[in-house]
Design a protein around this motif. Structure first.
Motif, PDB file in Angstrom:
ATOM      1  N   UNK A  17     -61.246  36.263  16.141  1.00 46.06           N
ATOM      2  CA  UNK A  17     -61.876  36.097  17.458  1.00 46.06           C
ATOM      3  C   UNK A  17     -63.181  35.322  17.430  1.00 46.06           C
ATOM      4  N   UNK A  18     -63.863  35.309  16.288  1.00 45.60           N
ATOM      5  CA  UNK A  18     -65.129  34.593  16.193  1.00 45.60           C
ATOM      6  C   UNK A  18     -66.174  35.183  17.118  1.00 45.60           C
ATOM      7  N   UNK A  19     -66.884  34.300  17.840  1.00 43.43           N
ATOM      8  CA  UNK A  19     -67.975  34.740  18.712  1.00 43.43           C
ATOM      9  C   UNK A  19     -67.494  35.535  19.916  1.00 43.43           C
ATOM     10  N   UNK A  28     -62.578  48.068  14.545  1.00 46.44           N
ATOM     11  CA  UNK A  28     -61.398  48.456  15.326  1.00 46.44           C
ATOM     12  C   UNK A  28     -60.410  47.303  15.412  1.00 46.44           C
ATOM     13  N   UNK A  29     -60.896  46.094  15.679  1.00 41.08           N
ATOM     14  CA  UNK A  29     -60.017  44.931  15.751  1.00 41.08           C
ATOM     15  C   UNK A  29     -59.312  44.708  14.423  1.00 41.08           C
ATOM     16  N   UNK A  30     -60.049  44.765  13.321  1.00 37.51           N
ATOM     17  CA  UNK A  30     -59.473  44.507  12.006  1.00 37.51           C
ATOM     18  C   UNK A  30     -58.404  45.541  11.657  1.00 37.51           C
ATOM     19  N   UNK A  56     -62.175  42.218   8.425  1.00 39.82           N
ATOM     20  CA  UNK A  56     -63.507  42.548   8.938  1.00 39.82           C
ATOM     21  C   UNK A  56     -64.562  41.628   8.332  1.00 39.82           C
ATOM     22  N   UNK A  57     -64.465  41.387   7.020  1.00 38.17           N
ATOM     23  CA  UNK A  57     -65.424  40.487   6.369  1.00 38.17           C
ATOM     24  C   UNK A  57     -65.290  39.069   6.905  1.00 38.17           C
ATOM     25  N   UNK A  58     -64.046  38.621   7.064  1.00 37.69           N
ATOM     26  CA  UNK A  58     -63.819  37.264   7.561  1.00 37.69           C
ATOM     27  C   UNK A  58     -64.336  37.103   8.988  1.00 37.69           C
ATOM     28  N   UNK A  59     -64.118  38.105   9.811  1.00 35.07           N
ATOM     29  CA  UNK A  59     -64.591  38.036  11.194  1.00 35.07           C
ATOM     30  C   UNK A  59     -66.112  38.033  11.273  1.00 35.07           C
ATOM     31  N   UNK A  60     -66.771  38.788  10.422  1.00 33.22           N
ATOM     32  CA  UNK A  60     -68.228  38.782  10.414  1.00 33.22           C
ATOM     33  C   UNK A  60     -68.768  37.391  10.126  1.00 33.22           C
ATOM     34  N   UNK A  61     -68.108  36.674   9.218  1.00 31.32           N
ATOM     35  CA  UNK A  61     -68.527  35.303   8.912  1.00 31.32           C
ATOM     36  C   UNK A  61     -68.161  34.357  10.055  1.00 31.32           C
ATOM     37  N   UNK A  62     -66.991  34.582  10.673  1.00 24.63           N
ATOM     38  CA  UNK A  62     -66.521  33.686  11.733  1.00 24.63           C
ATOM     39  C   UNK A  62     -67.329  33.822  13.014  1.00 24.63           C
TER      40      UNK A  62
END
Length: 204
Positions: A17-19, A28-30, A56-62
């Motif tokens: 989802x990114x920003x 929850x999403x992950x 979750x880690x990838x989304x935090x970076x994205x």
């Protein structure tokens, strides 16, 4: 940069989802995204938990990345790889095009023509890194805009299958409603030959 819209196979790709996703909702999403993929492929509980943590880690970076990021999965090779899609409102010159498609690598990159219904004619480049892993890059250009895609790193055994799935995804990309006409700055003749100086690359 602008986020990119495309169609995808939910069994082989998880767009991040990114920003668009708040930090409080990442876990929850992950967890839900990992559970959906696990149902499709009958992952063991431990695999599902590992996937949820990776997402979750990838989304935090994205969340702070202006590009569009996707986690891809190749069932036949059981291989995961990140895919980064970047749309910019500019065109790299001939030298920058060669630097992007011919980055420093252990072996000379394999550069070939690529085609997308919405993005028109472009090029892809398969690159092997020093650690024995590989990546694939795509470049499409039209007047005033360029589209970059980078898949990997991933193990060599998965490159061909994973890249083929990504090209199906790239064929669904639509920008501006009409197919892109190739940019006059796309250096068709020289991109298939190694540049005299391939040091560096055009960062996107």
């Amino acid at each position: 940069m602008t986020r990119v819209d495309f169609e995808f196979d939910a069994a082989t790709a998880i767009p991040l989802p990114g920003a668009d996703l708040g930090s409080a909702d990442v876990a929850h999403w992950a967890t839900e995204a990992a559970a959906r993929m696990a149902d499709l492929h009958e992952f063991a509980p431990q695999q599902t938990e590992t996937l949820a943590r990776a997402l979750a880690r990838a989304q935090e970076a994205a969340a702070t990345d202006p590009a569009t990021n996707v986690l891809t999965y190749e069932p036949a090779a059981r291989a995961w790889a990140p895919l980064r899609l970047t749309l910019v409102e500019s065109e790299p010159d001939a030298g920058e095009q060669r630097q992007y498609l011919w980055p420093p690598a252990v072996l000379a990159p394999r550069v070939r023509p690529a085609m997308s219904t919405g993005l028109g004619e472009g090029f892809s480049s398969t690159v092997m890194d020093e650690d024995g892993r590989g990546s694939v890059r795509w470049l499409f250009m039209t007047t005033g805009a360029s589209f970059f895609a980078v898949l990997g790193p991933l193990d060599p055994v998965a490159i061909g299958l994973s890249a083929a799935r990504v090209e199906v995804l790239l064929d669904t990309v639509r920008i501006g409603g009409a197919p892109w006409a190739p940019s006059e700055r796309l250096d068709v003749r020289s991109l298939v030959a190694p540049p005299a100086d391939a040091e560096g690359m055009w960062a996107v």
